[in-house]
Enzyme design. Structure first.
Site, PDB file in Angstrom:
ATOM      1  N   TYR A 191       0.837  -1.205   0.000  1.00  0.00           N
ATOM      2  CA  TYR A 191       0.000   0.000   0.000  1.00  0.00           C
ATOM      3  C   TYR A 191       0.869   1.251   0.000  1.00  0.00           C
ATOM      4  O   TYR A 191       0.635   2.193  -0.772  1.00  0.00           O
ATOM      5  CB  TYR A 191      -0.918  -0.029   1.225  1.00  0.00           C
ATOM      6  CG  TYR A 191      -1.766   1.202   1.397  1.00  0.00           C
ATOM      7  CD1 TYR A 191      -2.738   1.541   0.458  1.00  0.00           C
ATOM      8  CD2 TYR A 191      -1.606   2.024   2.512  1.00  0.00           C
ATOM      9  CE1 TYR A 191      -3.519   2.670   0.619  1.00  0.00           C
ATOM     10  CE2 TYR A 191      -2.384   3.158   2.679  1.00  0.00           C
ATOM     11  CZ  TYR A 191      -3.336   3.474   1.738  1.00  0.00           C
ATOM     12  OH  TYR A 191      -4.103   4.600   1.891  1.00  0.00           O
TER      13      TYR A 191
ATOM     14  N   TRP B 294      -5.827   0.842  10.204  1.00  0.00           N
ATOM     15  CA  TRP B 294      -5.918   0.808   8.748  1.00  0.00           C
ATOM     16  C   TRP B 294      -5.635  -0.594   8.224  1.00  0.00           C
ATOM     17  O   TRP B 294      -6.154  -1.004   7.187  1.00  0.00           O
ATOM     18  CB  TRP B 294      -4.968   1.828   8.137  1.00  0.00           C
ATOM     19  CG  TRP B 294      -5.070   1.945   6.646  1.00  0.00           C
ATOM     20  CD1 TRP B 294      -4.104   1.673   5.728  1.00  0.00           C
ATOM     21  CD2 TRP B 294      -6.218   2.363   5.882  1.00  0.00           C
ATOM     22  NE1 TRP B 294      -4.570   1.897   4.456  1.00  0.00           N
ATOM     23  CE2 TRP B 294      -5.856   2.323   4.517  1.00  0.00           C
ATOM     24  CE3 TRP B 294      -7.500   2.776   6.231  1.00  0.00           C
ATOM     25  CZ2 TRP B 294      -6.741   2.668   3.498  1.00  0.00           C
ATOM     26  CZ3 TRP B 294      -8.388   3.117   5.205  1.00  0.00           C
ATOM     27  CH2 TRP B 294      -8.006   3.061   3.863  1.00  0.00           C
TER      28      TRP B 294
ATOM     29  N   GLU C 115     -11.796   5.463   4.795  1.00  0.00           N
ATOM     30  CA  GLU C 115     -11.214   6.232   5.896  1.00  0.00           C
ATOM     31  C   GLU C 115     -12.234   6.401   7.020  1.00  0.00           C
ATOM     32  O   GLU C 115     -11.879   6.339   8.200  1.00  0.00           O
ATOM     33  CB  GLU C 115     -10.729   7.605   5.408  1.00  0.00           C
ATOM     34  CG  GLU C 115      -9.549   7.570   4.449  1.00  0.00           C
ATOM     35  CD  GLU C 115      -8.241   7.071   5.079  1.00  0.00           C
ATOM     36  OE1 GLU C 115      -8.202   6.886   6.320  1.00  0.00           O
ATOM     37  OE2 GLU C 115      -7.277   6.863   4.336  1.00  0.00           O
TER      38      GLU C 115
END
Length: 200
Positions: free
Chosen positions: A24, A54, A46
């Protein structure tokens, strides 16, 4: 997409640990996004992250895409009670009633922004005057949780009916979508992105 560094010889931001985070970090994080579908995806993810890591969202990202019709805002905005119930029963996503309801509401608000500005891209990038803000962070402690720009974005999104768009969430969104370059200066991606070499 591959980057110019191998997984072993690259100097990265300290948070990029583990295969998923490294991929990522190296490919997506901080690359400017101007595609409305992807902007909607990041905005929703988000918000889904709120109170979680995350890493949790990254692991569920493919499930989210399948569950939410590839983040087609027009489709998501039309979800009714039956679809909401199926989402609450889906173990592949975060089964939070408020977050699921807010995703549908945010899709409706997203369509409203598109109608007013032509694209969500045209609207949201105004908060950084249409170009990436190039920061020069030297350590993670230099990276803020929110800024004046994210405060302004949060306030305006809330005014337009969006939920789960607090300033901290908005700043994470800005970092992810390349509105700001918050790779640390000794990270190889900082320089690639600053030169505009990286593309999604």
């Amino acid at each position: 997409m591959s980057t110019s560094k191998s997984s072993t010889d690259a100097r990265r931001c300290p948070w990029a640990k583990g295969d998923e985070y490294i991929a990522y970090h190296d490919v997506e994080w901080g690359v400017p996004v101007h595609d409305d579908r992807l902007l909607f995806e990041f905005l929703i993810l988000e918000g889904a992250q709120a109170g979680l890591s995350w890493a949790t969202i990254l692991k569920k990202r493919d499930n989210y895409r399948e569950a939410f019709d590839q983040f087609d805002a027009t489709v998501v905005a039309s979800y009714g009670a039956k679809k909401q119930a199926s989402l609450l029963a889906n173990p592949g996503i975060v089964r939070n009633r408020l977050k699921i309801a807010s995703t549908i509401q945010n899709a409706k608000a997203f369509l409203g922004v598109q109608k007013e500005f032509g694209t969500f891209d045209a609207y949201v990038w105004r908060f950084v005057e249409g170009q990436t803000k190039q920061n020069a962070r030297r350590s993670l402690k230099d990276v803020p949780a929110r800024t004046a720009e994210s405060d302004a974005m949060s306030k305006d999104l809330k005014r337009r009916g969006f939920n789960f768009v607090g300033s901290t969430i908005c700043y994470a969104f800005m970092q992810a979508t390349g509105m700001v370059n918050d790779h640390l200066v000794d990270c190889f991606r900082y320089h690639e992105l600053r030169r505009g070499r990286a593309r999604r």
